[in-house]
Design an enzyme around this catalytic site. Structure first.
Site, PDB file in Angstrom:
ATOM      1  N   LYS A 197      33.823  25.649  34.978  1.00 16.67           N
ATOM      2  CA  LYS A 197      34.486  25.147  33.771  1.00 16.67           C
ATOM      3  C   LYS A 197      33.605  24.201  32.965  1.00 16.67           C
ATOM      4  O   LYS A 197      33.631  24.207  31.732  1.00 16.67           O
ATOM      5  CB  LYS A 197      35.793  24.444  34.159  1.00 16.67           C
ATOM      6  CG  LYS A 197      36.906  25.389  34.611  1.00 16.67           C
ATOM      7  CD  LYS A 197      38.190  24.603  34.842  1.00 16.67           C
ATOM      8  CE  LYS A 197      39.374  25.525  35.107  1.00 16.67           C
ATOM      9  NZ  LYS A 197      39.260  26.251  36.361  1.00 16.67           N
TER      10      LYS A 197
ATOM     11  N   LYS B 287      40.274  18.516  37.342  1.00 19.12           N
ATOM     12  CA  LYS B 287      40.288  19.965  37.539  1.00 19.12           C
ATOM     13  C   LYS B 287      39.045  20.397  38.296  1.00 19.12           C
ATOM     14  O   LYS B 287      37.939  19.965  37.978  1.00 19.12           O
ATOM     15  CB  LYS B 287      40.343  20.694  36.187  1.00 19.12           C
ATOM     16  CG  LYS B 287      41.567  20.369  35.363  1.00 19.12           C
ATOM     17  CD  LYS B 287      41.460  20.869  33.937  1.00 19.12           C
ATOM     18  CE  LYS B 287      41.563  22.357  33.838  1.00 19.12           C
ATOM     19  NZ  LYS B 287      41.622  22.814  32.429  1.00 19.12           N
TER      20      LYS B 287
ATOM     21  N   GLY C  39      44.404  29.197  39.094  1.00 21.65           N
ATOM     22  CA  GLY C  39      45.720  29.234  39.723  1.00 21.65           C
ATOM     23  C   GLY C  39      46.312  27.879  40.030  1.00 21.65           C
ATOM     24  O   GLY C  39      47.198  27.753  40.862  1.00 21.65           O
ATOM     25  N   GLY C  40      45.818  26.822  39.354  1.00 19.33           N
ATOM     26  CA  GLY C  40      46.359  25.487  39.576  1.00 19.33           C
ATOM     27  C   GLY C  40      45.812  24.794  40.803  1.00 19.33           C
ATOM     28  O   GLY C  40      46.176  23.649  41.086  1.00 19.33           O
TER      29      GLY C  40
ATOM     30  N   HIS D 205      50.182  26.604  26.590  1.00 23.51           N
ATOM     31  CA  HIS D 205      49.076  27.418  27.106  1.00 23.51           C
ATOM     32  C   HIS D 205      49.110  28.741  26.352  1.00 23.51           C
ATOM     33  O   HIS D 205      49.955  29.601  26.613  1.00 23.51           O
ATOM     34  CB  HIS D 205      49.274  27.632  28.610  1.00 23.51           C
ATOM     35  CG  HIS D 205      48.199  28.438  29.258  1.00 23.51           C
ATOM     36  ND1 HIS D 205      47.641  28.085  30.461  1.00 23.51           N
ATOM     37  CD2 HIS D 205      47.571  29.576  28.888  1.00 23.51           C
ATOM     38  CE1 HIS D 205      46.723  28.978  30.796  1.00 23.51           C
ATOM     39  NE2 HIS D 205      46.667  29.893  29.852  1.00 23.51           N
TER      40      HIS D 205
ATOM     41  N   HIS E  96      51.166  24.656  37.394  1.00 24.77           N
ATOM     42  CA  HIS E  96      50.033  25.281  36.715  1.00 24.77           C
ATOM     43  C   HIS E  96      49.924  26.775  37.000  1.00 24.77           C
ATOM     44  O   HIS E  96      48.893  27.385  36.713  1.00 24.77           O
ATOM     45  CB  HIS E  96      48.715  24.583  37.096  1.00 24.77           C
ATOM     46  CG  HIS E  96      48.745  23.094  36.889  1.00 24.77           C
ATOM     47  ND1 HIS E  96      48.800  22.525  35.648  1.00 24.77           N
ATOM     48  CD2 HIS E  96      48.755  22.070  37.778  1.00 24.77           C
ATOM     49  CE1 HIS E  96      48.826  21.203  35.770  1.00 24.77           C
ATOM     50  NE2 HIS E  96      48.811  20.911  37.054  1.00 24.77           N
TER      51      HIS E  96
ATOM     52  N   GLU F  28      41.337  31.260  27.294  1.00 26.27           N
ATOM     53  CA  GLU F  28      42.534  30.430  27.420  1.00 26.27           C
ATOM     54  C   GLU F  28      42.352  29.121  26.658  1.00 26.27           C
ATOM     55  O   GLU F  28      41.320  28.459  26.791  1.00 26.27           O
ATOM     56  CB  GLU F  28      42.824  30.147  28.897  1.00 26.27           C
ATOM     57  CG  GLU F  28      43.060  31.413  29.711  1.00 26.27           C
ATOM     58  CD  GLU F  28      43.658  31.132  31.076  1.00 26.27           C
ATOM     59  OE1 GLU F  28      43.699  29.956  31.479  1.00 26.27           O
ATOM     60  OE2 GLU F  28      44.098  32.091  31.732  1.00 26.27           O
TER      61      GLU F  28
ATOM     62  N   ARG G 116      37.898  38.972  33.371  1.00 27.60           N
ATOM     63  CA  ARG G 116      38.545  40.083  34.083  1.00 27.60           C
ATOM     64  C   ARG G 116      39.816  40.455  33.350  1.00 27.60           C
ATOM     65  O   ARG G 116      40.177  39.821  32.349  1.00 27.60           O
ATOM     66  CB  ARG G 116      38.893  39.660  35.511  1.00 27.60           C
ATOM     67  CG  ARG G 116      39.732  38.384  35.547  1.00 27.60           C
ATOM     68  CD  ARG G 116      40.235  38.029  36.928  1.00 27.60           C
ATOM     69  NE  ARG G 116      40.773  36.700  37.021  1.00 27.60           N
ATOM     70  CZ  ARG G 116      41.982  36.320  36.596  1.00 27.60           C
ATOM     71  NH1 ARG G 116      42.769  37.210  36.008  1.00 27.60           N
ATOM     72  NH2 ARG G 116      42.404  35.082  36.737  1.00 27.60           N
TER      73      ARG G 116
END
Length: 642
Positions: free
Chosen positions: A116, A158, A164-165, A208, A234, A274, A296
Site C-alpha cells: 500500500k 493498516k 480483507g480488513g 468505499h 472492513h 478502490e 485481480r
C-alpha cells in the site's frame, strides 16, 4: 483463443470462471485439495488434478504443483481467480517462465500495487489523489506515533500488505496507539508474513467507492463505479452499482483517476481501484482518495456485469489471448441498478463467528443470480472462507433492485449451518440504506437493531411440529382413535424449549396448542394452511427441522428419553467455538481472571478470534498450548468450580 485453461482456485470463483470459459468453448482444468475432492468446481470441470492436503499452504498456495498440473494437462493458460495466488508476482513469473499465459496483469504491475505504501507513491506520481498519511519505511513505534500526531486523530493503522480488513486498526486517542499498533502487526504477521504498517487519516463519514478498470497493457477503460460502503470490520457485506448519489462530475473524475492508475502501471486485464470518499458534504470531486488497487477480478464484479452487460471473465480471456479491448470508453454505459449480498456460514449473534457444517438443503429463487461454489450435501470446511453464495439482483432503479434483493433473500433456503441470511435481510430494510445514506460505519452504529433476533412465530413452530409428528402427509386413518380425536404432544428446541399439543380431528384438520395460543391447520387443494396462511416449506435432516419462514428457523426435535439437563451451559470451561489453531494462551494455573478477560486466541478461517472468560474465577487447568490444532468444542481452559 485458448483451447484449455487451468483455474488455480476453488469454490465460487472457480465455478464462475468455468461457466464463461466453457460457454466460449474453452476446456477447464480444476485443481483440488483433499477437502475438495467432490467439490462443485471439480464436478463442473472437464478434468481435475489433485494438488495436496486441505491446508491452503499445502495445496492452493503451491504454485509449482499447480503449474506442473497445467503443463501435464495441456492447459495453455492459468486463471487465478481471487485470493490464494492471484496477486503473487512470483507466481506470475513462474507461470510465464513455464511457457504458460497468466490470465491477469504482469508481475511488475502486481508488484507496484502490492504494498500500500509503495502504491500510493506511484499513484501520486500519476496524478491520482491519495489519503494524507505516513507511508514511509521507518517502522519504529515512536516514529509511527509521531506521524499519527502530525496527521491528527483519529487515524487508521493498516498493514502495507493487507486486505480483507486484516492488520487494520482504528485509533481514536494517542494513548491507544501503542496497543493498537501491536495488535495490527501481530495480525498482519500471521496473515501476510509482513508486519509493516502505514498510518493515514481516518475520514469522518467514509464511503468505499471503487472503480472497475480494464486494460490491455497500454490503454485502459473504466466500467463505472461500485459502492462497497456497507461493511463489517472492513469486510464487504452488500455491494451495489452504481453508487447512490453519484453525480456525473464525480463519476467522470473517479473514472479518469481509475484509468490513469491503470495506465500508469501498464495494466492488463480486470482490476479495481478502490477509493475512500468523504461523504460528509455529499459526493464531491475533491473529496476522494486512492486507497489501494486490487490487481485481480473482485468478488463483487457481478454488479458491474449487471449494469454494463459485460462479461468480465470473457474480457479477461480475450485480452489474455492477445485480443484488443472489446469496447472503448464511449461504448460503455450504465443500465439500471444492481446489488450483491454475500451469504456466509456465520453465527451473527456470536459476533459473526465463522461456522462450519454440512448443507442439508440449499436453494435459491429463480429471480436472482446466485454465484455459489457449494450445493446441497456439501460441507462448509474450516479450511477456507465460509462463503455460501453471492446473491445478485438487477432492476431498472435502485428502489426496485433493493426490493428484488429483499425478496430474493426471503426466498433463499439454507439448512445445515447457521448463516447471516436474516442479517442481510435486515439490511435491505434499513431506512438509511434504503435512502442511499450509507457509509462504512452504518452497520457498527446500528448493529443491535440489525442483529435483533425475533422469536419464531407460533405458525412456524406448528409447521415444524407437524413435520416432526409426520402429520403433513396424512391418510384417511390419520386422527382415528377409539373414543375421541387423536391427541399428541411434541417438544422442540430452538432458542428455548417449546411445548406443543395437537388434536388431530381427521386427515385434513388439526387443532394445535402452543402456550395460550390455539392454531388451526387445515388442508386445502393447494396444501396446508396454518391459521389461514400457507404452510411454509420445510427441510428435514435427522432430528433437525428447518422451516423456511423469516429467513429460516431451525428446530431440534427433543427426545423425551434424552433430555439435556445442563441447558444453562458450563461457565467453567472455555472451549474452541470451531476447529482452528491455538495462536496464543494467556492463562496460567492459579491465575485470577475477570469475566471478559482474554484467555486465548484461536486462528480459524483466516481470522483471529479472542476467547474470553465467561465469569470471574481462578484458572484450574490449561488444556491447550500455543500451536495446537484443536477441534470445535475442545476444552482449552478450565476455571475452578464456583
Amino acid at each position: 483463443m485458448f483451447n484449455k485453461i487451468l483455474i488455480a482456485n476453488r469454490g465460487e470463483i472457480a465455478c464462475r470462471v468455468m461457466e464463461t470459459a466453457q460457454k466460449m468453448g474453452v476446456a477447464c482444468v480444476a485443481v483440488y485439495s483433499d477437502a475438495d475432492a467432490s467439490a462443485k468446481h471439480v464436478q463442473m470441470a472437464d478434468e481435475a488434478v489433485h494438488i495436496g492436503a486441505a491446508a491452503p499452504a499445502q495445496s492452493y498456495l503451491k504454485g509449482d504443483v499447480i503449474i506442473q498440473a497445467a503443463l501435464e494437462t495441456g492447459a495453455q493458460a492459468i486463471h487465478p481467480g481471487y485470493g490464494f495466488l492471484s496477486e503473487n508476482p512470483e507466481f506470475v513469473d513462474a507461470v510465464e517462465a513455464a511457457g504458460l499465459t497468466f490470465i491477469g496483469p504482469s508481475a511488475n504491475a502486481i508488484r507496484q500495487m502490492g504494498l500500500k505504501d509503495a502504491a500510493k507513491v506511484v499513484m501520486e506520481q500519476a496524478g491520482v489523489p491519495v489519503v494524507p498519511g505516513y507511508h514511509g519505511d521507518n517502522q519504529d513505534p515512536e516514529h509511527l506515533a509521531g506521524a499519527a500526531d502530525t496527521i491528527g486523530y483519529p487515524v487508521l493503522i493498516k498493514a502495507v500488505a493487507g486486505g480483507g480488513g486484516k492488520g487494520m486498526r482504528l485509533v481514536e486517542r494517542p494513548e491507544d496507539f501503542a496497543s493498537a499498533l501491536d495488535s495490527a502487526r501481530s495480525e498482519a504477521r500471521t496473515a501476510f508474513g509482513n508486519d509493516a504498517v502505514l498510518v493515514e487519516r481516518f475520514v469522518a463519514k467514509p464511503r468505499h467507492i471503487e472503480v472497475q478498470v480494464f486494460g490491455d497493457g497500454t490503454h485502459a477503460v473504466h466500467l463505472f463505479e461500485r459502492d462497497c460502503s456497507l461493511q463489517r470490520r472492513h469486510q464487504k457485506v452488500i455491494e451495489e452499482a452504481p453508487a447512490p448519489g453519484m453525480t456525473s462530475e464525480m463519476r467522470e473524475a473517479m473514472g479518469q483517476a481509475g484509468v490513469r492508475a491503470a495506465e500508469a502501471i501498464g495494466y492488463k486485464g480486470a482490476g479495481t481501484v478502490e477509493f475512500i470518499v468523504d461523504a460528509s458534504d455529499g459526493l464531491r470531486p475533491d473529496r476522494f482518495w486512492f486507497m489501494e488497487m486490487n490487481t485481480r477480478l473482485q468478488v463483487e464484479h457481478p454488479v458491474t456485469e449487471a449494469i454494463t452487460g459485460v462479461d468480465l471473465v470473457e474480457w479477461q480471456l480475450r485480452v489474455a489471448s492477445g485480443e484488443t479491448l472489446p469496447k472503448q470508453q464511449d461504448d460503455l454505459s450504465i443500465n439500471g441498478h444492481a446489488f450483491e449480498a454475500r451469504l456466509y456460514a456465520e453465527d451473527v449473534p456470536k459476533g459473526f463467528l465463522p461456522a462450519t457444517g454440512t448443507l442439508t438443503h440449499l436453494q435459491f429463487p429463480s429471480a436472482c443470480r446466485a454465484d455459489s461454489g457449494v450445493r446441497t450435501g456439501d460441507t462448509i470446511s474450516p479450511w477456507y472462507d465460509p462463503m455460501i453464495a453471492k446473491v445478485i439482483v438487477h432492476g431498472p432503479t435502485r428502489e426496485v433492485a433493493l426490493e428484488q434483493l429483499h425478496r430474493a433473500l426471503q426466498k433463499t433456503e439454507v439448512a445445515g449451518t447457521v448463516t447471516n441470511l436474516a442479517f442481510l435481510g435486515a439490511l435491505t430494510r434499513h431506512q438509511g440504506f434504503a435512502a442511499g445514506d450509507v457509509d462504512t460505519g452504518l452497520i457498527g452504529r446500528d448493529l443491535d437493531a440489525l442483529t435483533q433476533d425475533t422469536p419464531a412465530s407460533a405458525a412456524t413452530c406448528v409447521a415444524a411440529a407437524m413435520t416432526a409428528l409426520g402429520l403433513v402427509e396424512t391418510s384417511d386413518e390419520t386422527g382415528f382413535s377409539l373414543w375421541a380425536p387423536l391427541h399428541r404432544a411434541v417438544q422442540l428446541m430452538a432458542d428455548e424449549l417449546i411445548d406443543l399439543d395437537v388434536q388431530v380431528e381427521g386427515p385434513d384438520r388439526q387443532v394445535w396448542q402452543i402456550g395460550e395460543e390455539t392454531l388451526i391447520a387445515e388442508r386445502s387443494g393447494e396444501g396446508w394452511l396454518i391459521s389461514g396462511a400457507p404452510m411454509p416449506r420445510v427441510a428435514v435432516s435427522g432430528s433437525r427441522i428447518t422451516v423456511f419462514e423469516n429467513y429460516g428457523r431451525a428446530f431440534d426435535v427433543v427426545d423425551p428419553l434424552d433430555r439435556d439437563t445442563s441447558a444453562a451451559g458450563d461457565t467453567n470451561v472455555i472451549e474452541a467455538p470451531m476447529p482452528g489453531l491455538v495462536k496464543a494462551v494467556f492463562a496460567a494455573v492459579g491465575q485470577a481472571v475477570k469475566g471478559g478477560d482474554r484467555l486465548a486466541i484461536l486462528e480459524a478461517m483466516k481470522m483471529e478470534h479472542s476467547l474470553l472468560a465467561a465469569r470471574d474465577g481462578i484458572v484450574a487447568e490449561v488444556l491447550a498450548e500455543d500451536g495446537a490444532q484443536v477441534e470445535a468444542g475442545a476444552a482449552l481452559v478450565r476455571l475452578e468450580e464456583e
